[in-house]
Design a protein around this motif. Structure first.
Motif, PDB file in Angstrom:
ATOM      1  N   ILE A  35     -10.440  51.703   9.728  1.00 56.76           N
ATOM      2  CA  ILE A  35      -9.668  50.591   9.183  1.00 56.76           C
ATOM      3  C   ILE A  35      -8.881  51.022   7.952  1.00 56.76           C
ATOM      4  CG2 ILE A  35      -9.830  48.291   8.130  1.00 56.76           C
ATOM      5  CD1 ILE A  35     -12.330  47.810   9.860  1.00 56.76           C
ATOM      6  N   SER A  36      -9.431  51.946   7.177  1.00 57.59           N
ATOM      7  CA  SER A  36      -8.783  52.355   5.925  1.00 57.59           C
ATOM      8  C   SER A  36      -7.399  52.957   6.156  1.00 57.59           C
ATOM      9  CB  SER A  36      -9.665  53.331   5.150  1.00 57.59           C
ATOM     10  OG  SER A  36      -9.803  54.541   5.873  1.00 57.59           O
ATOM     11  N   GLY A  37      -7.115  53.421   7.373  1.00 59.02           N
ATOM     12  CA  GLY A  37      -5.807  53.973   7.696  1.00 59.02           C
ATOM     13  C   GLY A  37      -4.760  52.919   7.984  1.00 59.02           C
ATOM     14  N   GLY A  38      -5.156  51.671   8.038  1.00 56.22           N
ATOM     15  CA  GLY A  38      -4.230  50.575   8.288  1.00 56.22           C
ATOM     16  C   GLY A  38      -4.714  49.681   9.408  1.00 56.22           C
ATOM     17  N   THR A  39      -4.339  48.424   9.323  1.00 54.93           N
ATOM     18  CA  THR A  39      -4.769  47.436  10.293  1.00 54.93           C
ATOM     19  C   THR A  39      -3.666  46.391  10.479  1.00 54.93           C
ATOM     20  OG1 THR A  39      -6.578  45.939  10.908  1.00 54.93           O
ATOM     21  CG2 THR A  39      -5.960  45.977   8.573  1.00 54.93           C
ATOM     22  N   VAL A  40      -3.929  45.424  11.325  1.00 55.08           N
ATOM     23  CA  VAL A  40      -3.015  44.307  11.520  1.00 55.08           C
ATOM     24  C   VAL A  40      -2.941  43.545  10.191  1.00 55.08           C
ATOM     25  CG1 VAL A  40      -2.717  42.130  12.768  1.00 55.08           C
ATOM     26  CG2 VAL A  40      -3.583  44.130  13.973  1.00 55.08           C
ATOM     27  N   PRO A  41      -1.755  43.172   9.733  1.00 49.45           N
ATOM     28  CA  PRO A  41      -1.656  42.448   8.458  1.00 49.45           C
ATOM     29  C   PRO A  41      -2.568  41.222   8.413  1.00 49.45           C
ATOM     30  CG  PRO A  41       0.517  43.074   9.211  1.00 49.45           C
ATOM     31  CD  PRO A  41      -0.433  43.391  10.330  1.00 49.45           C
ATOM     32  N   VAL A  65      -8.766  36.396  16.705  1.00 47.92           N
ATOM     33  CA  VAL A  65      -8.254  37.569  17.403  1.00 47.92           C
ATOM     34  C   VAL A  65      -9.067  38.772  16.948  1.00 47.92           C
ATOM     35  CG1 VAL A  65      -6.250  39.033  17.850  1.00 47.92           C
ATOM     36  CG2 VAL A  65      -5.945  36.569  17.521  1.00 47.92           C
ATOM     37  N   VAL A  66      -9.635  39.488  17.914  1.00 41.37           N
ATOM     38  CA  VAL A  66     -10.487  40.635  17.613  1.00 41.37           C
ATOM     39  C   VAL A  66      -9.733  41.919  17.953  1.00 41.37           C
ATOM     40  CG1 VAL A  66     -12.761  41.675  17.972  1.00 41.37           C
ATOM     41  CG2 VAL A  66     -12.486  39.192  18.195  1.00 41.37           C
ATOM     42  N   VAL A  67      -9.742  42.863  17.001  1.00 44.62           N
ATOM     43  CA  VAL A  67      -8.953  44.086  17.099  1.00 44.62           C
ATOM     44  C   VAL A  67      -9.858  45.304  16.961  1.00 44.62           C
ATOM     45  CG1 VAL A  67      -7.097  45.408  15.997  1.00 44.62           C
ATOM     46  CG2 VAL A  67      -7.025  42.917  15.970  1.00 44.62           C
ATOM     47  N   CYS A  68      -9.587  46.342  17.742  1.00 45.85           N
ATOM     48  CA  CYS A  68     -10.204  47.657  17.556  1.00 45.85           C
ATOM     49  C   CYS A  68      -9.124  48.703  17.821  1.00 45.85           C
ATOM     50  CB  CYS A  68     -11.434  47.837  18.442  1.00 45.85           C
ATOM     51  SG  CYS A  68     -11.074  48.005  20.200  1.00 45.85           S
ATOM     52  N   ARG A  69      -9.518  49.920  18.106  1.00 47.95           N
ATOM     53  CA  ARG A  69      -8.541  50.989  18.337  1.00 47.95           C
ATOM     54  C   ARG A  69      -7.781  50.786  19.640  1.00 47.95           C
ATOM     55  NH1 ARG A  69      -8.830  55.482  21.312  1.00 47.95           N
ATOM     56  NH2 ARG A  69      -7.319  57.109  20.857  1.00 47.95           N
ATOM     57  N   SER A  70      -8.540  50.564  20.746  1.00 43.98           N
ATOM     58  CA  SER A  70      -7.904  50.515  22.061  1.00 43.98           C
ATOM     59  C   SER A  70      -8.122  49.209  22.822  1.00 43.98           C
ATOM     60  CB  SER A  70      -8.431  51.663  22.924  1.00 43.98           C
ATOM     61  OG  SER A  70      -9.806  51.448  23.211  1.00 43.98           O
ATOM     62  N   GLY A  71      -8.986  48.353  22.315  1.00 48.07           N
ATOM     63  CA  GLY A  71      -9.276  47.095  22.996  1.00 48.07           C
ATOM     64  C   GLY A  71     -10.634  47.054  23.667  1.00 48.07           C
ATOM     65  N   ALA A  72     -11.350  48.175  23.705  1.00 50.41           N
ATOM     66  CA  ALA A  72     -12.653  48.204  24.385  1.00 50.41           C
ATOM     67  C   ALA A  72     -13.768  47.601  23.518  1.00 50.41           C
ATOM     68  CB  ALA A  72     -13.010  49.637  24.772  1.00 50.41           C
ATOM     69  N   ARG A  73     -13.892  48.068  22.282  1.00 48.94           N
ATOM     70  CA  ARG A  73     -14.930  47.519  21.396  1.00 48.94           C
ATOM     71  C   ARG A  73     -14.668  46.041  21.119  1.00 48.94           C
ATOM     72  NH1 ARG A  73     -14.803  51.824  16.589  1.00 48.94           N
ATOM     73  NH2 ARG A  73     -12.754  52.168  17.498  1.00 48.94           N
ATOM     74  N   SER A  74     -13.407  45.703  20.903  1.00 47.02           N
ATOM     75  CA  SER A  74     -13.092  44.303  20.612  1.00 47.02           C
ATOM     76  C   SER A  74     -13.416  43.406  21.809  1.00 47.02           C
ATOM     77  CB  SER A  74     -11.634  44.150  20.175  1.00 47.02           C
ATOM     78  OG  SER A  74     -10.749  44.742  21.089  1.00 47.02           O
ATOM     79  N   ALA A  75     -13.262  43.907  23.027  1.00 50.63           N
ATOM     80  CA  ALA A  75     -13.635  43.121  24.214  1.00 50.63           C
ATOM     81  C   ALA A  75     -15.135  42.859  24.217  1.00 50.63           C
ATOM     82  CB  ALA A  75     -13.210  43.848  25.491  1.00 50.63           C
ATOM     83  N   GLN A  76     -15.922  43.854  23.833  1.00 49.19           N
ATOM     84  CA  GLN A  76     -17.377  43.670  23.751  1.00 49.19           C
ATOM     85  C   GLN A  76     -17.736  42.630  22.702  1.00 49.19           C
ATOM     86  OE1 GLN A  76     -19.123  47.527  23.061  1.00 49.19           O
ATOM     87  NE2 GLN A  76     -18.568  48.283  25.072  1.00 49.19           N
ATOM     88  N   GLY A  95      -5.415  47.121  21.585  1.00 47.87           N
ATOM     89  CA  GLY A  95      -5.852  47.365  20.214  1.00 47.87           C
ATOM     90  C   GLY A  95      -4.750  47.840  19.277  1.00 47.87           C
ATOM     91  N   MET A  96      -5.171  48.589  18.270  1.00 51.53           N
ATOM     92  CA  MET A  96      -4.226  49.104  17.272  1.00 51.53           C
ATOM     93  C   MET A  96      -3.231  50.072  17.892  1.00 51.53           C
ATOM     94  SD  MET A  96      -4.517  47.611  14.392  1.00 51.53           S
ATOM     95  CE  MET A  96      -3.414  48.690  13.463  1.00 51.53           C
ATOM     96  N   GLY A 103       5.762  48.740  17.601  1.00 47.01           N
ATOM     97  CA  GLY A 103       6.617  48.688  16.423  1.00 47.01           C
ATOM     98  C   GLY A 103       6.185  47.697  15.358  1.00 47.01           C
ATOM     99  N   GLN A 104       4.992  47.135  15.507  1.00 46.95           N
ATOM    100  CA  GLN A 104       4.507  46.166  14.513  1.00 46.95           C
ATOM    101  C   GLN A 104       4.061  46.886  13.241  1.00 46.95           C
ATOM    102  OE1 GLN A 104       4.982  43.019  15.179  1.00 46.95           O
ATOM    103  NE2 GLN A 104       5.539  43.431  17.299  1.00 46.95           N
ATOM    104  N   GLN A 105       4.152  46.187  12.138  1.00 46.24           N
ATOM    105  CA  GLN A 105       3.753  46.770  10.860  1.00 46.24           C
ATOM    106  C   GLN A 105       2.242  46.774  10.719  1.00 46.24           C
ATOM    107  OE1 GLN A 105       5.683  45.084   7.475  1.00 46.24           O
ATOM    108  NE2 GLN A 105       7.729  45.434   8.276  1.00 46.24           N
ATOM    109  N   ILE A 106       1.754  47.734   9.943  1.00 41.87           N
ATOM    110  CA  ILE A 106       0.341  47.758   9.607  1.00 41.87           C
ATOM    111  C   ILE A 106       0.206  47.526   8.113  1.00 41.87           C
ATOM    112  CG2 ILE A 106      -0.322  49.239  11.535  1.00 41.87           C
ATOM    113  CD1 ILE A 106      -0.523  51.551   9.527  1.00 41.87           C
ATOM    114  N   ALA A 107      -0.980  47.141   7.707  1.00 42.71           N
ATOM    115  CA  ALA A 107      -1.239  46.860   6.305  1.00 42.71           C
ATOM    116  C   ALA A 107      -2.570  47.491   5.899  1.00 42.71           C
ATOM    117  CB  ALA A 107      -1.306  45.346   6.085  1.00 42.71           C
ATOM    118  N   LEU A 108      -2.745  47.671   4.609  1.00 41.42           N
ATOM    119  CA  LEU A 108      -4.033  48.128   4.112  1.00 41.42           C
ATOM    120  C   LEU A 108      -5.040  47.007   4.332  1.00 41.42           C
ATOM    121  CD1 LEU A 108      -3.030  49.927   0.808  1.00 41.42           C
ATOM    122  CD2 LEU A 108      -3.642  50.951   3.010  1.00 41.42           C
ATOM    123  N   PRO A 109      -6.297  47.365   4.612  1.00 40.41           N
ATOM    124  CA  PRO A 109      -7.285  46.332   4.895  1.00 40.41           C
ATOM    125  C   PRO A 109      -7.646  45.527   3.662  1.00 40.41           C
ATOM    126  CG  PRO A 109      -8.323  48.480   4.781  1.00 40.41           C
ATOM    127  CD  PRO A 109      -6.849  48.711   4.691  1.00 40.41           C
TER     128      PRO A 109
END
Length: 112
Positions: A35-41, A65-76, A95-96, A103-109
Protein backbone atom coordinates in the motif's frame (compact mmCIF):
# COMPACT_ATOMS: atom_id res chain seq x y z
CA UNK A 1 -23.60 -21.58 -0.20
CA UNK A 2 -22.62 -19.70 -3.34
CA UNK A 3 -21.60 -16.08 -2.92
CA UNK A 4 -22.27 -13.68 -5.75
CA UNK A 5 -19.42 -11.20 -5.64
CA UNK A 6 -20.34 -7.89 -7.22
CA UNK A 7 -17.55 -6.22 -9.16
CA UNK A 8 -16.80 -2.70 -10.25
CA UNK A 9 -14.16 -1.76 -12.80
CA UNK A 10 -11.70 1.14 -12.62
CA UNK A 11 -13.76 3.40 -14.88
CA UNK A 12 -16.93 2.83 -12.85
CA UNK A 13 -15.11 3.52 -9.58
CA UNK A 14 -13.64 6.73 -11.02
CA UNK A 15 -17.21 7.78 -11.92
CA UNK A 16 -18.35 7.03 -8.36
CA UNK A 17 -15.84 9.60 -7.12
CA UNK A 18 -17.66 12.17 -9.23
CA UNK A 19 -21.23 11.10 -8.49
CA UNK A 20 -21.43 9.37 -5.10
CA UNK A 21 -19.07 11.49 -2.98
CA UNK A 22 -19.67 10.27 0.57
CA UNK A 23 -21.89 7.33 -0.35
CA UNK A 24 -19.09 4.77 -0.53
CA UNK A 25 -15.81 3.74 1.05
CA UNK A 26 -12.73 2.11 -0.48
CA UNK A 27 -10.54 -0.23 1.53
CA UNK A 28 -7.19 -1.58 0.37
CA UNK A 29 -6.54 -5.07 1.73
CA UNK A 30 -2.94 -5.38 0.56
CA UNK A 31 -0.06 -5.51 3.02
CA UNK A 32 1.22 -2.14 4.24
CA UNK A 33 4.48 -2.49 2.29
CA UNK A 34 2.37 -2.81 -0.90
CA UNK A 35 0.00 0.00 0.00
CA UNK A 36 2.87 2.38 0.77
CA UNK A 37 3.65 2.53 -2.97
CA UNK A 38 0.27 4.09 -3.68
CA UNK A 39 -3.39 3.23 -3.64
CA UNK A 40 -6.77 4.37 -4.92
CA UNK A 41 -7.33 7.96 -3.73
CA UNK A 42 -9.09 8.04 -0.38
CA UNK A 43 -8.69 4.31 0.26
CA UNK A 44 -8.33 3.18 3.84
CA UNK A 45 -5.65 0.55 4.50
CA UNK A 46 -7.09 -2.61 6.04
CA UNK A 47 -4.68 -5.49 5.35
CA UNK A 48 -6.47 -8.76 4.63
CA UNK A 49 -5.17 -10.48 7.78
CA UNK A 50 -6.75 -7.77 9.94
CA UNK A 51 -10.23 -7.89 8.38
CA UNK A 52 -11.64 -10.58 10.74
CA UNK A 53 -10.80 -8.47 13.79
CA UNK A 54 -11.56 -5.05 12.28
CA UNK A 55 -14.62 -5.57 10.04
CA UNK A 56 -16.77 -3.97 12.74
CA UNK A 57 -15.09 -0.65 11.77
CA UNK A 58 -16.86 -0.83 8.39
CA UNK A 59 -20.32 0.58 7.72
CA UNK A 60 -22.96 -1.82 6.42
CA UNK A 61 -25.09 1.06 5.11
CA UNK A 62 -22.46 2.31 2.61
CA UNK A 63 -21.19 0.81 -0.60
CA UNK A 64 -17.81 -0.72 0.13
CA UNK A 65 -15.20 -1.21 -2.60
CA UNK A 66 -12.42 -3.67 -1.77
CA UNK A 67 -9.05 -3.33 -3.52
CA UNK A 68 -5.92 -5.49 -3.72
CA UNK A 69 -3.16 -5.96 -6.30
CA UNK A 70 -5.03 -8.09 -8.84
CA UNK A 71 -8.54 -8.64 -7.46
CA UNK A 72 -8.01 -12.09 -5.94
CA UNK A 73 -7.47 -11.20 -2.27
CA UNK A 74 -10.16 -8.54 -2.42
CA UNK A 75 -12.63 -11.12 -3.80
CA UNK A 76 -11.90 -13.32 -0.78
CA UNK A 77 -12.48 -10.36 1.53
CA UNK A 78 -15.74 -9.56 -0.27
CA UNK A 79 -16.88 -13.14 0.31
CA UNK A 80 -15.96 -12.93 4.00
CA UNK A 81 -17.77 -9.61 4.45
CA UNK A 82 -20.87 -11.04 2.77
CA UNK A 83 -20.75 -13.89 5.29
CA UNK A 84 -20.73 -11.22 8.02
CA UNK A 85 -23.89 -9.62 6.65
CA UNK A 86 -22.47 -6.93 4.35
CA UNK A 87 -24.59 -6.68 1.21
CA UNK A 88 -23.13 -3.58 -0.48
CA UNK A 89 -19.64 -4.95 -1.15
CA UNK A 90 -17.83 -4.60 -4.49
CA UNK A 91 -14.56 -6.08 -5.68
CA UNK A 92 -12.39 -3.79 -7.82
CA UNK A 93 -12.01 -6.00 -10.91
CA UNK A 94 -8.32 -6.39 -11.71
CA UNK A 95 -7.26 -4.55 -8.56
CA UNK A 96 -4.54 -1.92 -8.54
CA UNK A 97 -3.09 -3.38 -11.73
CA UNK A 98 -6.29 -2.48 -13.59
CA UNK A 99 -6.63 0.86 -11.78
CA UNK A 100 -3.18 2.07 -12.84
CA UNK A 101 -3.30 0.55 -16.34
CA UNK A 102 -6.55 2.42 -17.00
CA UNK A 103 -4.72 5.69 -16.33
CA UNK A 104 -6.29 6.45 -12.95
CA UNK A 105 -4.32 8.42 -10.39
CA UNK A 106 -2.89 6.86 -7.27
CA UNK A 107 -2.43 8.49 -3.90
CA UNK A 108 -0.39 7.92 -0.79
CA UNK A 109 -2.31 5.82 1.72
CA UNK A 110 -4.15 7.26 4.70
CA UNK A 111 -2.69 6.54 8.11
CA UNK A 112 -3.81 3.31 9.75
Amino acid sequence: MHWNIKEIDARELAEWYDSKAEGFRVIDVREMNEISGGTVPGADPLPMATVPVRFNELEKDKDLVVVCRSGARSAQVCMYLQQQGFERVYNLRGGMLAWTSSGQQIALPRAV
